[in-house]
Design an enzyme around this catalytic site. Structure first.
Site, mmCIF file in Angstrom:
data_model
loop_
_atom_site.group_PDB
_atom_site.id
_atom_site.type_symbol
_atom_site.label_atom_id
_atom_site.label_comp_id
_atom_site.label_asym_id
_atom_site.label_seq_id
_atom_site.Cartn_x
_atom_site.Cartn_y
_atom_site.Cartn_z
ATOM 1 N N HIS A 52 63.513 92.029 19.049
ATOM 2 C CA HIS A 52 63.151 92.720 20.284
ATOM 3 C C HIS A 52 64.357 92.869 21.223
ATOM 4 O O HIS A 52 64.564 93.910 21.830
ATOM 5 C CB HIS A 52 62.037 91.929 20.968
ATOM 6 N N TYR A 55 68.111 93.922 18.618
ATOM 7 C CA TYR A 55 68.152 95.107 17.756
ATOM 8 C C TYR A 55 68.982 94.826 16.499
ATOM 9 O O TYR A 55 69.722 95.666 16.024
ATOM 10 C CB TYR A 55 68.715 96.327 18.508
ATOM 11 N N HIS A 102 54.406 98.013 23.913
ATOM 12 C CA HIS A 102 53.754 96.734 24.169
ATOM 13 C C HIS A 102 52.606 96.594 23.182
ATOM 14 O O HIS A 102 51.449 96.421 23.541
ATOM 15 C CB HIS A 102 53.295 96.626 25.625
ATOM 16 N N GLN A 330 55.617 87.549 34.994
ATOM 17 C CA GLN A 330 55.865 88.929 35.434
ATOM 18 C C GLN A 330 56.287 89.002 36.900
ATOM 19 O O GLN A 330 56.244 88.014 37.616
ATOM 20 C CB GLN A 330 54.592 89.750 35.232
ATOM 21 N N SER A 562 60.280 98.903 17.774
ATOM 22 C CA SER A 562 59.234 97.899 17.576
ATOM 23 C C SER A 562 58.967 97.775 16.082
ATOM 24 O O SER A 562 58.366 98.655 15.483
ATOM 25 C CB SER A 562 57.969 98.325 18.326
#
Lengths: 759, 272
Positions: A52, A55, A102, A330, A562
């Site tokens: 994630h 890469y 997501h 968050q 993803s």
């Protein structure tokens, strides 16, 4: 400190801590610190080396994507891409775009997963200094009427709820997107999110500590929600196969209310810093939380940092240092500012916007100092929690993965009976072909008061984001799983092609694109081949569909990969390259929609129909056939068609325009009529499946009857019919009354997914 | 020049476009944070607007926490003084929770904005609806005095917009109605979706008895310009929108502009 551990010890650590890193990677880390890494170091590197964040499988392939064009200000690499947009009142404005997935969180906890998806992507745009003016969701779900229909329907409802609950409260208008259903997503839905915004060119903010920090003391201020344990291991979770119900604790919890207040407070802080002409760095906290933001801000500015975890506002006491440092709580941001402005910054967050009053322990606090020694030092309760040369953290890892081509045999149906009066009704009332109206009806697409065209009114949503300017912004995101499955290269190329057409059909010129590449396990050579093919397809699309003149491509300026989208059984999702295209129209008043204007006007067909119905909705819905020849991607022709459509719209000659994609010409015509109340289209076309249902790229355009008298039409344009005074579409020997099916077309999705009728 | 104050609570999200359309209507407008009470008091604004959004996260009930903020004491006083007060969407919820509308007994909560009630769905709804003003509203509301008798299309975006009252108050409430949901040509609404939330008596906007305070669920600030109207919308506004020239699109007002024009007209007449 302990001595360097052997491999067996490392393997034990990996399994004890639930890490995703390999023994080789752990050994590399142990070599860097020359001892047993601390728990924080293990988790930090596990995140930084996760697929994630790093890469590591895709990096070498992504380098082949075209990213360079004259308008590009910041290409892939920072939190979001930036392109030049327009001038207004002597000010230069840029467009900021970001695109992310997501997927796994949304499969496990749909409401929270989808909400956090928006939360994360808007932060990427905010932290470039921009105001966010829109978001889009590109959704791929399993078959709501299939074997796992019950689960799928729950996920669809949850994802839509998460999007509206978060997006509407945030005050960012939803600018559409698309939704497709395919049984290949039964175990692994896709929730791709796009956010975009505008920023004056001279106010772009970077995500690293500035040059000035080498000359005077700089500190790291953490602001926002108090840190808890939510999302601990989130990036690792996103980088592994989805394994039943596990991983729920890795899903973050979003709070749009706090985000809204924080966004306004951030704007006030940035205004203050610009006014004081202070150099600063700004970055959102996403994967890897505090550990990532502190190390990246420092390392990318060529400095080290001392972080004091005891200074971090927390909501739970006595969290272990690795949880405080790596949880993905968050609604947090990190700000690198000179020590001289600490009080000003804290005052805005904590006093003016009263963060501590709005949420327990929510506040801005100084948690670190930048240092000239390039070390990453973290202390917690008097102990060293990390002590690592900082360049190792951001250095990354790269893997060359193997690929193995999949041979797909092209099988056409034995016969192709076609009765459009029946087939068109079947398509328009199928889950694949019906209206997405019920989904949009939950989204606020008009907050901010800048929306010109909403979902369903035109091929792309259009807004007018800069006050006082007539410049319009058109956005569309696309990707056809049925093509991807049959031919990943064409899946990639057509994703670009369709998004470009959708933007062009409103009169906007494409200026940049983003991509989100959703695939199976990259360690599986077949899945990796699909990935490489799709990237090659996107490159082909972008290289042939540049609108900046010369040989410049349509630049990909941001994106996301993803992998590991597959079920516990190991079956990967259909290759799903999803592309968003952003277009600019110099005068939004000229933007075209799909609403027919006047009886008697002509309908032009742009793009000659070809016999290429593979993956088409006609084959799937009417013939129950899932193979066939996918439409060829002809970039040069698509470019010529787009140029002609744009110039006709800009000359004010086109009344309405709709692109031809899923469902072919007949569905495009029906959709225009359904958007138009009392008007319809009489085509002068026979009931031939190729003419009516082939998904060869193209457009339908409504023009005045006299338009064709004055000009010579290019060879790819022909007259296909005229506007009639009935809500219907018809041709030679076929007729469909749209008034009769309008209710079912608009209500179908709600009846199956929300009300569960007949399932 | 007349002045207006837009009050921003934590979680408001329509403050900028609301201030923008007021300025475009010739009213000098400023946005004040919830804790800028002194500044607001010093401003002596001619009118106050509570914008849409999710103040305090809709904790407990939409609007109830904001209604208890100190800044609302000032708004309350100004309402009693007869100053024009407008609450849009979440702002309307705050006014109801403050007891300013219906305001038979100012300060007492005598109505509520309940969850939308519509067949086969729950939660948020974004759509365009048609609205019609009442004779009383045109006569005494500074926010609706420039409206005609014809229906206007305005967007809605809310999950709790259903006006409800005690059974005993239903007769009394009729004279407080500012706007009702209706059909395209002004005919009475025939249930959903013309009445999008099940609001009693089809109420879309409610006044206090004096008419200076208005709580409106739809968003007039989002249809200030003709270019903001959907091209496919039914009725005369659809025709106007589809046939508009480039010049019309930019210059012609949208259906919601009349609310702010009403205020400008009212303040012009009353401030000399």
């Amino acid at each position: 400190m302990s001595k360097r551990p052997d491999r067996e010890e490392l393997k034990k650590e990996i399994s004890k801590r639930g890490l995703a890193m390999t023994a080789d990677e752990a050994d590399k880390l142990a070599g860097y610190v020359d001892r047993l890494p601390t728990p924080l170091e293990f988790h930090l590197f596990d995140t930084m080396w996760s697929e994630h964040c790093s890469y590591k499988s895709s990096k070498s392939v992504l380098k082949t994507l075209p990213t360079d064009s004259p308008g590009v200000v910041i290409g892939p690499g920072e939190d979001a891409g930036v392109v030049s947009f327009c001038h207004q009142d002597g000010k230069e404005w840029d467009l900021v775009v970001a695109h992310e997935s997501h997927n796994h969180p949304s499969q496990v906890l749909p409401v929270e997963g989808a909400a956090t998806g928006i939360g994360g992507i808007v932060r990427d745009v905010y932290c470039m200094g921009a105001r966010v003016t829109g978001s889009m969701d590109l959704l791929r779900f399993g078959d709501p009427q299939g074997k796992k229909g019950e689960t799928t329907r729950g996920i669809v409802r949850g994802v839509v709820e998460g999007i509206w609950k978060y997006g509407n409260a945030l005050g960012v208008p939803n600018m559409g997107g698309d939704t497709e259903f395919h049984p290949g997503y039964d175990d692994n839905c896709l929730v791709n999110v796009v956010a975009f915004g505008v920023v004056p060119h001279d106010r772009i903010v970077h995500s690293f500590v500035p040059e000035q920090a080498h000359k005077e003391p700089y500190v790291l201020i953490l602001t926002g929600k108090p840190t808890d344990s939510t999302g601990f291991g989130g990036a690792t979770f996103a980088s592994a196969d989805l394994d039943g119900e596990l991983g729920m604790g890795s899903v973050q919890v979003a709070d749009p209310f706090l985000k809204r207040v924080l966004s306004e407070a951030n704007q006030a802080v940035l205004d203050m810093l610009f006014e004081k002409e202070v150099e600063f760095g700004f970055k959102d906290l996403g994967a890897g939380g505090i550990a990532c933001v502190t190390s990246e801000l420092a390392a990318h500015g060529g400095l080290g940092i001392d972080v004091d975890l005891d200074a971090v506002p927390v909501s739970v006491k006595n969290l272990p240092p690795e949880v405080i440092a790596c949880s993905e709580t968050q609604e947090r941001y990190g700000l690198a500012v000179p020590a001289t402005v600490i009080d000003d910054v804290l005052n805005i967050y904590n006093e003016k916007f009263e963060l501590p009053r709005l949420f327990p322990n929510c506040r801005a606090a100084v948690i670190g100092k930048f240092t000239s020694k390039p070390m990453y030092n973290v202390v917690c309760r008097g102990e060293n929690a990390a002590e690592t040369p900082i360049n190792y953290i951001t250095e990354g890892v790269v893997y060359e993965r193997e690929e193995l081509p999949i041979e797909n045999e092209i099988v056409e149906p034995d016969s192709r009976p076609c009765n459009p009066s029946v087939d068109l009704v079947k398509i328009l009332t199928s889950v694949s072909g019906c209206s997405r109206e019920h989904i949009w009806s939950y989204y606020d697409s008009e907050v901010q008061g800048v929306t010109r065209l909403r979902p369903g009114e035109a091929d792309s949503c259009v807004s007018v984001p800069i006050e006082g300017s007539r410049v319009g912004l058109a956005v569309s995101g696309d990707g056809n799983p049925w093509y991807g499955e049959l031919d990943p290269f064409l899946g990639g190329a057509h994703a670009v092609g369709e998004a470009v057409r959708n933007v062009v059909a409103t009169g906007a010129t494409p200026i940049c694109a983003t991509d989100c590449l959703n695939f199976g396990n990259p360690e599986d050579p077949k899945a990796f081949w699909q990935f490489k093919q799709a990237v090659a397809g996107i490159s082909e699309g972008c290289n042939t569909l540049g609108f900046s003149g010369g040989d410049f491509p349509l630049p990909i300026v941001s994106g996301n990969v993803s992998f590991y989208n597959q079920s516990i059984g190991g079956k990967a999702i259909p290759p799903s390259p999803i592309v968003a295209v952003f277009g600019k129209i110099h005068d939004h008043r000229k933007a075209t929609d799909i609403v027919l204007r006047k009886e008697g006007n002509l309908i032009l067909l742009i793009g000659t129909r070809k016999d290429e119905l593979g993956g088409s909705i006609f084959y799937r819905t009417c013939l129950n056939h899932h193979g066939g020849t996918v439409p060829v991607f002809k970039g040069a022709l698509e470019k010529k068609m787009a140029d002609w459509v744009l110039s006709t719209i800009h000359d004010g000659k086109a009344f309405s325009v709709h692109d031809i994609s899923i469902g072919g010409l007949a569905v495009a015509g029906a959709e225009m009529a359904l958007a138009s109340g009392k008007l319809g289209i009489e085509f002068s076309l026979d009931s031939n499946p190729v003419t009516l249902f082939s998904e060869t790229p193209g457009y339908l355009m409504e023009v005045d009857g006299r338009f064709i008298e004055d000009i010579t039409l290019p060879e790819f344009v022909s007259v296909a019919g005229k506007v009639c005074n009935k809500s219907s579409v018809s041709g030679n020997g076929w007729f469909v009354n749209l008034e009769a099916l309008r209710k079912e077309w608009s209500d179908k999705l709600a009846s199956i997914v929300w009300r569960e009728e007949g399932v | 020049m007349s002045t207006a104050a837009v009050i921003r609570f934590p979680g408001s999200n329509c403050e900028f476009e609301t201030a923008r359309v007021l300025r475009k209507s010739g009213i000098d407008t400023r946005i004040y944070n919830w804790n800028e009470i002194e500044k607001l008091s010093d401003s002596r604004a001619d009118a106050y607007i509570l914008p849409g959004g999710f103040s305090f996260q809709d904790r407990i009930r939409a609007g109830v926490v904001a209604a208890g903020e100190s800044i609302m004491d000032l708004i309350f006083q100004e309402a009693v003084n007869g100053k024009p007060i407008l609450g849009i969407c979440n702002g309307a919820q705050v006014l109801v929770e403050s007891g300013l509308v219906p305001g038979w007994k100012p300060g007492a909560i005598q109505g509520a904005l309940a969850s939308n009630l519509s067949p086969g769905r729950s939660g948020y709804l974004s759509d365009w609806v048609y609205l019609k003003s009442t004779d009383e509203a045109r006569e005494k509301s500074p926010w609706l005095c420039a409206l005609g008798q014809e229906a206007i299309p305005v967007p809605i975006a809310h999950a709790e917009g259903r006006f409800v009252f005690r059974e005993d108050d239903l007769d009394k409430v009729k004279s407080n109605i500012g706007l009702v949901y209706c059909g395209v040509n002004g005919e009475a609404a025939e249930g959903w979706p013309e009445n999008p939330n099940g609001s009693i008596l089809d109420i879309a906007a409610l006044m206090n008895p004096e008419g200076n305070v208005l709580a409106i669920m739809p968003h007039p600030e989002r249809c200030f310009h003709l270019w903001q109207v959907p091209p496919g919308i039914k009725g005369p506004w659809g025709e106007l929108r589809r046939n508009a020239s480039l010049k019309d699109l930019e210059e012609k007002p949208g259906p919601g502009a009349v609310v702010f024009k009403s205020l400008a007209k009212y303040l012009g007449e009353n401030n000399g």
